[in-house]
Design a protein around this motif. Structure first.
Motif, PDB file in Angstrom:
ATOM      1  N   UNK A   5     -27.685  10.069  18.435  1.00  0.00           N
ATOM      2  CA  UNK A   5     -26.440  10.747  18.765  1.00  0.00           C
ATOM      3  C   UNK A   5     -26.777  12.232  18.859  1.00  0.00           C
ATOM      4  N   UNK A   6     -25.809  13.111  18.787  1.00  0.00           N
ATOM      5  CA  UNK A   6     -26.081  14.528  19.020  1.00  0.00           C
ATOM      6  C   UNK A   6     -26.802  15.218  17.863  1.00  0.00           C
ATOM      7  N   UNK A   7     -26.747  14.679  16.653  1.00  0.00           N
ATOM      8  CA  UNK A   7     -27.345  15.354  15.492  1.00  0.00           C
ATOM      9  C   UNK A   7     -28.303  14.481  14.689  1.00  0.00           C
ATOM     10  N   UNK A   8     -28.499  13.239  15.112  1.00  0.00           N
ATOM     11  CA  UNK A   8     -29.378  12.356  14.343  1.00  0.00           C
ATOM     12  C   UNK A   8     -29.956  11.268  15.235  1.00  0.00           C
ATOM     13  N   UNK A   9     -30.963  10.580  14.678  1.00  0.00           N
ATOM     14  CA  UNK A   9     -31.520   9.406  15.342  1.00  0.00           C
ATOM     15  C   UNK A   9     -32.083   8.496  14.278  1.00  0.00           C
ATOM     16  N   UNK A  10     -32.431   7.274  14.658  1.00  0.00           N
ATOM     17  CA  UNK A  10     -32.988   6.293  13.719  1.00  0.00           C
ATOM     18  C   UNK A  10     -34.365   5.867  14.200  1.00  0.00           C
ATOM     19  N   UNK A  11     -35.268   5.705  13.217  1.00  0.00           N
ATOM     20  CA  UNK A  11     -36.620   5.251  13.507  1.00  0.00           C
ATOM     21  C   UNK A  11     -36.951   4.086  12.587  1.00  0.00           C
ATOM     22  N   UNK A  12     -37.951   3.319  12.986  1.00  0.00           N
ATOM     23  CA  UNK A  12     -38.429   2.221  12.160  1.00  0.00           C
ATOM     24  C   UNK A  12     -39.881   2.486  11.808  1.00  0.00           C
ATOM     25  N   UNK A  13     -40.204   2.336  10.539  1.00  0.00           N
ATOM     26  CA  UNK A  13     -41.593   2.509  10.107  1.00  0.00           C
ATOM     27  C   UNK A  13     -42.248   1.165   9.805  1.00  0.00           C
ATOM     28  N   UNK A  14     -41.619   0.088  10.259  1.00  0.00           N
ATOM     29  CA  UNK A  14     -42.163  -1.244  10.050  1.00  0.00           C
ATOM     30  C   UNK A  14     -41.609  -1.949   8.831  1.00  0.00           C
TER      31      UNK A  14
END
Length: 67
Positions: A5-14
């Motif tokens: 979104x405009x101020x955040x994101x999501x990642x996966x580290x496994x």
């Protein structure tokens, strides 16, 4: 990057849960599908009664996007 979104994101580290990343002012949020390395302050937040992992990015250079 699996969500943004405009101020955040999501990642996966496994691991099982994704990590939410909140960007600082002026930092661009990478596009979904990009591979990134993130440096920041480890924190957490509560979502629906669950404790979730969070990274607080301090400066623009703390997000490196790979091609």
């Amino acid at each position: 990057v699996s969500f943004k979104d405009s101020v955040s994101f999501r990642i996966s580290d496994g691991s099982v849960d994704e990590v939410k990343v909140v960007v600082s002012d002026g930092a661009l949020v990478p596009d979904v599908g990009k591979y990134v390395a993130v440096t920041g302050i480890s924190s957490c937040y509560v979502d629906g009664g669950r404790i979730c992992r969070l990274i607080l990015v301090r400066k623009v250079g703390d997000i490196v996007t790979f091609q």
